[in-house]
Scaffold this motif. Structure first.
Motif, short mmCIF file in Angstrom:
data_model
loop_
_atom_site.label_atom_id
_atom_site.label_comp_id
_atom_site.label_asym_id
_atom_site.label_seq_id
_atom_site.Cartn_x
_atom_site.Cartn_y
_atom_site.Cartn_z
N GLN A 186 -3.71 -2.37 3.22
CA GLN A 186 -3.93 -1.16 2.42
C GLN A 186 -3.55 0.11 3.19
O GLN A 186 -3.00 1.05 2.62
N ASP A 187 -3.81 0.13 4.51
CA ASP A 187 -3.43 1.30 5.32
C ASP A 187 -1.91 1.43 5.35
O ASP A 187 -1.36 2.53 5.27
N LEU A 188 -1.25 0.29 5.52
CA LEU A 188 0.19 0.31 5.69
C LEU A 188 0.91 0.70 4.40
O LEU A 188 1.91 1.40 4.42
N ILE A 189 0.35 0.24 3.27
CA ILE A 189 0.94 0.63 1.99
C ILE A 189 0.87 2.15 1.85
O ILE A 189 1.84 2.82 1.51
N LEU A 190 -0.31 2.70 2.15
CA LEU A 190 -0.50 4.15 2.04
C LEU A 190 0.43 4.87 3.02
O LEU A 190 1.08 5.86 2.66
N ALA A 191 0.52 4.38 4.26
CA ALA A 191 1.36 5.04 5.26
C ALA A 191 2.83 5.03 4.84
O ALA A 191 3.52 6.04 4.94
N PHE A 208 -5.10 7.92 -8.97
CA PHE A 208 -5.05 7.32 -7.63
C PHE A 208 -4.20 6.05 -7.60
O PHE A 208 -3.70 5.68 -6.55
N SER A 209 -4.09 5.38 -8.76
CA SER A 209 -3.34 4.11 -8.75
C SER A 209 -1.88 4.32 -8.37
O SER A 209 -1.20 3.39 -8.00
N MET A 210 -1.42 5.57 -8.46
CA MET A 210 -0.04 5.85 -8.04
C MET A 210 0.02 6.30 -6.58
O MET A 210 1.07 6.28 -5.96
N VAL A 211 -1.11 6.76 -6.06
CA VAL A 211 -1.14 7.33 -4.72
C VAL A 211 -1.66 6.32 -3.71
O VAL A 211 -1.04 6.09 -2.67
N TYR A 212 -2.79 5.73 -4.02
CA TYR A 212 -3.43 4.80 -3.10
C TYR A 212 -3.25 3.36 -3.57
O TYR A 212 -3.14 3.12 -4.77
N PRO A 213 -3.24 2.42 -2.63
CA PRO A 213 -3.30 1.03 -3.07
C PRO A 213 -4.65 0.80 -3.76
O PRO A 213 -5.67 1.32 -3.31
N VAL A 214 -4.64 0.10 -4.87
CA VAL A 214 -5.89 -0.19 -5.57
C VAL A 214 -6.46 -1.47 -4.98
O VAL A 214 -5.85 -2.52 -5.07
N THR A 215 -7.59 -1.36 -4.33
CA THR A 215 -8.25 -2.54 -3.77
C THR A 215 -9.74 -2.25 -3.64
O THR A 215 -10.12 -1.10 -3.39
N THR A 216 -10.55 -3.27 -3.83
CA THR A 216 -11.99 -3.07 -3.72
C THR A 216 -12.38 -2.64 -2.31
O THR A 216 -13.45 -2.09 -2.11
N ASN A 217 -11.49 -2.86 -1.35
CA ASN A 217 -11.79 -2.44 0.02
C ASN A 217 -12.00 -0.93 0.14
O ASN A 217 -12.56 -0.46 1.11
N LEU A 218 -11.50 -0.18 -0.85
CA LEU A 218 -11.57 1.27 -0.73
C LEU A 218 -12.79 1.89 -1.43
O LEU A 218 -13.01 3.08 -1.33
N THR A 219 -13.59 1.07 -2.13
CA THR A 219 -14.71 1.67 -2.88
C THR A 219 -15.64 2.45 -1.95
O THR A 219 -16.05 3.55 -2.27
#
Lengths: 402, 286
Positions: A240-245, B204-215
């Motif tokens: 997830q970090d790498l996708i964002l980066a 956010f779905s266009m900016v951040y990866p969507v994953t439960t890890n980010l809640t």
């Protein structure tokens, strides 16, 4: 006298019952090999935990269908006792303890990641239970002098020097490297290793920083990297970090001929979540199904494992799958060689391990880590993973990002 | 030049922070509920948007209103059927309830969608003025944050329901005596908070990866933004978000990205000691 004989009868009966109970439990113990595993089946690491569970189940089905592992000439079924530790490191430690003391498992398997492996390894060491780890590659886990910890991944260091040399040979004017790493056990050790390797090979490390766990924005770091004009940008972190980066690099118009992300492209979701942006990103991995090894275990060759995995899961296996399946193959082999379920004997057999599996050679160094070897360098080209090195398995040449 | 870019980065990031905090702030301010579900609702919005795009090719901006309304309904029903039962209990009770609900929602999403990060790979490109670059999707997030905040402000000031929400917030008993159906107002308020989370998730779905890890990360940010800006005030969330974004951006530039978050938290602690009402100092919707 009457009382005395009744008492002694009672005592004798109790003793006899106890002895029967002891022998029954001993017989039961010999009837089945119990392997314990704290697994992250829910929480942030659920996907990784599931990968481990999937290949372990594949191995179990295959081994038990053939009657089990041969222990002292007798085929013995294998049972996997697993608990969900909900991606919470402390709980992984508690469950490892429960597995050893309550469930009386013979051996343990470690969960995903260096951090949690370290916690479980401390418990296994306390009880002298051999522990095989398949997704931990940080030297800081293995340099604690633990006698019971064995790991199938080879040290992080093996991934960095070879990579620097490889890129230098392909891009002779490679000079400036920027390193951005996540401040967490594995990503941090990779970031440190790459900047050390780059310096040792005479490159300029123009940016070398860590970002905190929970970072939701990389624009500050990336803007600073942009100003440093690197030829090679190396970022470590979780997918997830790498996708964002990578996304923010595009947003901020940052370009470099080489962009490496560890271990991003080793996972297919990295490519899926980035689409075209993934193209050109390089990485290293511990395993790729393009390799071809021929050895021992239920899957003698890499092709055997790959075929069976794809047939079952309709998807390509990654290094987590392979390394964890290899951990089971190695443990099974050690039990067979020890000819016993005795923890000390199996530990000794693990120490003496020198085998080749579908995943590659397994031979543990003094620290318990698998030996250093040439690891695949990979690149995303046309949204597919290509292997650039080592030369004997490469299927593409390095493509620079324009 | 770098300083200007850092400032722009900070403002755009701050707008995203404001976007994710507005709904959280409203619920906290009016209902006195620390909504632990907020982060998961944002991710749920993200998933719904992602699947609308992935399976049916619906553009996230088109999906946004539907996703937001759907999540409004979830919020409304949750408040009406569950949270209202304990809404007058001490804050720890409601916190425990929303925490439990969060665990359920989080794990349902984990099982159903898996934690594997996905993203709407729709790159809207960048706007470049001189050397300053601004990603369009973040500007969109900024616009959304401003529009939502403005809309909420207007609704609170001008509409019957808005006045009722403010009345309930000021004096629940008096509002009840005046004929305001307090339980419905609570449900609407929680629903609006959820709607904002859903709308933020869609962007956010266009900016951040969507994953439960980010809640957890989203929830934590919302919390810090509210404390910095002022609890329960919508303009406060906007100010708090922008201030935090700019500070993190500069801290990342000057102290290194490792310390960017630390500086944000230090500011929060400092304000808690010096000015517990937050930067705007506005309490609620008076």
């Amino acid at each position: 006298m009457l009382f005395g004989s009744r008492w002694s009868f009672g005592v004798r009966t109790a003793a006899a019952v106890a002895m029967v109970a002891v022998s029954v439990s001993a017989a039961a113990a010999a009837d089945v090999v119990k392997i314990g595993a704290p697994l992250a089946l829910t929480g942030p690491l659920a996907d990784e935990g599931k990968k481990q569970e999937d290949v372990w189940r594949m191995w179990l089905e295959k081994v038990n269908a053939a009657g089990g592992i041969e222990v002292g000439g007798k085929p013995t079924k294998v049972e996997l006792v697993k608990y969900d530790y909900q991606s919470d490191g402390q709980r992984a430690g508690q469950l490892a303890e429960k597995l050893i003391t309550d469930d009386k498992v013979n051996f343990l398997l470690a969960p995903f990641g260096s951090g949690h492996t370290k916690i479980v390894a401390a418990v296994a060491e306390r009880y002298g239970t051999p522990l095989v780890a398949c997704v931990s590659s940080s030297e800081s886990v293995f340099d604690q002098g633990l006698k019971n910890l064995f790991g199938t991944l080879s040290p992080n260091g093996g991934m960095t020097t070879a990579m620097v040399k490889f890129f230098k040979s392909k891009v002779p004017d490679l000079k400036r490297v920027a390193v951005l790493g996540r401040d967490d056990v594995f990503p941090r050790s990779m970031a440190k290793a790459i900047s050390a390797a780059a310096k040792a090979e005479g490159l300029d490390v123009v940016y070398d920083q860590l970002y905190a766990v929970g970072t939701l924005d990389h624009s500050a770091a990336l803007s600073a990297i942009k100003a440093a004009k690197p030829d090679w940008i190396y970022v470590t972190g979780y997918t997830q970090d790498l996708i964002l980066a990578r996304k923010q690099m595009a947003d901020l118009g940052i370009k470099a001929p080489i962009i490496t992300m560890v271990t991003g492209p080793a996972y297919k979701e990295f490519v899926e979540a980035l689409g075209e942006l993934a193209n050109g990103v390089t990485s290293s991995s511990w395993w790729h199904h393009a390799t071809s090894y021929d050895g021992v275990g239920v899957w003698p060759t890499t092709a055997d494992f790959y075929k069976e995995f794809v047939a079952k899961h309709k998807d390509d296996p990654d290094y987590v799958h392979a390394s964890c399946a290899a951990a089971m193959v190695t443990l099974g082999d050690a039990i067979k060689r020890a000819g016993s379920l005795d923890k000390d004997k199996v530990r000794d057999a693990l120490v003496d391990t020198d085998i080749t599996t579908f995943y590659g050679p397994v031979k543990f160094a003094e620290t318990g880590m698998n030996q250093v070897r040439d690891l695949p360098i990979i690149q995303v080209q046309d949204e597919a993973i290509k292997v650039l090195a080592p030369a004997d398995i490469k299927n593409a040449d390095l493509a620079l990002i324009k | 030049m770098t300083i200007l870019q850092t400032l722009v980065n900070g403002i755009v990031l701050g707008a995203l922070y404001a976007c994710l905090a507005v709904g959280f702030s409203l619920v906290w301010g009016v209902l006195n509920i620390i909504n632990m579900l907020h982060g998961s609702l944002i991710i749920l919005g993200g998933y719904l948007t992602f699947f609308a795009w992935h399976s049916y090719g619906i553009h996230p901006l088109l999906a946004l209103p539907f996703v937001a309304i759907f999540i409004f309904c979830i919020g409304y029903v949750l408040q009406l059927t569950l949270i209202n039962r304990v809404v007058n209990e001490p804050v720890l009770t409601t916190l425990t309830l929303t925490f439990g609900l969060d665990l359920i929602l989080y794990n349902i999403m984990n099982v159903y969608y898996t934690a594997t990060p996905v993203r709407v790979t729709l790159d809207l490109g960048i706007v470049q003025i001189g050397n300053i670059v601004m990603p369009v999707d973040r500007l969109l997030g900024m616009a959304l944050a401003l529009i939502l905040t403005g809309l909420l402000y207007v609704v609170m000031r001008g509409s019957r329901i808005g006045r009722a929400i403010v009345a309930v917030r000021m004096d629940r008993t008096a509002a009840e005596l005046m004929g305001v159906r307090v339980d419905r107002i609570y449900a609407v308020t929680f629903g609006i908070g959820a709607l904002m989370a859903g709308a933020a998730g869609a962007v956010f779905s266009m900016v951040y990866p969507v994953t439960t890890n980010l809640t957890g990360a989203f929830l934590g940010k919302a919390f810090v933004v509210c404390v910095i800006g002022g609890l329960g005030s919508v303009p406060g969330a906007l100010v708090g978000g922008l201030v935090l974004g700019i500070i993190e951006s500069f801290a990342g530039q000057f102290f290194g990205p490792q310390h960017a978050l630390t500086v944000g938290f230090l500011l929060m602690l400092f304000l808690l000691v010096v000015k517990p009402t937050g930067l705007t100092g506005i309490k609620g919707y008076e």
